[in-house]
Design a protein around this motif. Structure first.
Motif, short mmCIF file in Angstrom:
data_model
loop_
_atom_site.label_atom_id
_atom_site.label_comp_id
_atom_site.label_asym_id
_atom_site.label_seq_id
_atom_site.Cartn_x
_atom_site.Cartn_y
_atom_site.Cartn_z
N ALA A 1 24.45 74.15 55.53
CA ALA A 1 25.68 74.58 54.85
C ALA A 1 26.25 73.45 54.00
CB ALA A 1 26.71 75.04 55.88
N ILE B 1 29.99 78.99 46.62
CA ILE B 1 29.25 78.84 47.87
C ILE B 1 28.15 79.89 47.93
CG2 ILE B 1 31.24 77.88 49.09
CD1 ILE B 1 31.48 80.63 50.54
N HIS B 2 27.16 79.64 48.76
CA HIS B 2 26.05 80.59 48.95
C HIS B 2 26.57 81.88 49.59
CE1 HIS B 2 22.67 82.40 51.22
NE2 HIS B 2 21.90 81.94 50.24
N ARG C 1 35.15 75.31 50.49
CA ARG C 1 33.81 74.97 50.98
C ARG C 1 33.66 75.18 52.49
NH1 ARG C 1 33.64 68.35 50.18
NH2 ARG C 1 35.02 67.82 51.94
N GLU D 1 31.69 78.22 53.78
CA GLU D 1 30.25 78.15 53.93
C GLU D 1 29.86 77.76 55.36
OE1 GLU D 1 27.63 79.37 52.26
OE2 GLU D 1 27.34 77.83 50.71
#
Length: 222
Positions: A29, A98-99, A131, A134
């Protein structure tokens, strides 16, 4: 038509894992957060169903679901508190891409004896969020719902993350609520989709039981 490159490895969902993989989820992450810092695209202004920053949109779905009573009652209460108390604090944190889906089906390892994540798949849920979101998403998948000590398991995920990116005090304060938010999403969205597409029910609900078990533990500890 979509064309994908091939990433060699075994999906974590399909292999035996050890507790070390929890650390690896946190580490992954953090690496993704660093890699995506500064990236932007006009399409990221869309409202995404799986975006934790928009978890309140699930309220309208609850009437269509027949899930266990404790989950119904808890979800209604949690979503209200999240919108009132958690979301304003999240919105005050810096946002980045973020993913948004570091799960066991989107990560691969080199062997069936999994202790290290070698690759991440599926960037279709990219979104803008603080963040720490994530990390929370990764933790929601990394921790076994039947783990003997969920608190220690979460600590291992966090340690993996902080080995690369130390958490700020404000991020630590919101982390548990964000883990719960993701679990709520996974239960509500998956149950709703399974009702709409019963022929694909087994695939849609493949990780819902883990989410239910973990949520039940976290609710008891809260």
């Amino acid at each position: 038509v979509r064309a994908y490159t091939f990433l060699d490895g075994l999906p974590i969902l399909n292999v035996h894992t050890k507790t070390e993989i929890e650390y690896a989820f946190g580490q992954t992450a953090a690496v993704l957060v660093q890699a995506l810092a500064g990236f932007d695209h006009p399409a990221l202004s869309r409202v995404l169903l799986w975006d934790v920053m928009h978890v309140g949109q699930l309220c309208a779905w609850l009437h269509d679901l027949f899930v266990v009573v404790f989950i119904n009652l808890f979800v209604v209460s949690f979503l209200h508190r999240f919108g009132q108390s958690v979301l304003p604090k999240l919105q005050a944190l810096p946002q980045q891409v973020i993913h948004g889906d570091v799960s066991k089906s989107n990560t691969v390892v080199a062997s069936a004896d999994a202790v290290r994540i070698d690759g991440v798949l599926d960037f279709g849920d990219l979104s803008k969020a603080p963040r720490v979101v994530e990390l929370a998403i990764a933790a929601s998948y990394a921790i076994d719902g039947g783990a003997d000590d969920v608190e220690q398991a979460l600590a291992r995920v966090v340690a993996g993350y902080e080995a690369t990116l130390p958490l700020q005090a404000a991020e630590k304060e919101l982390l548990l609520d964000l883990v719960v938010a993701r679990l709520v999403q996974r239960i509500v969205i998956s149950e709703w989709r399974a009702n709409k597409f019963p022929n694909n029910r087994d695939y849609i609900l493949r990780s819902t039981e883990q989410a239910r078990q973990l949520l039940a533990v976290l609710v008891q500890q809260a």
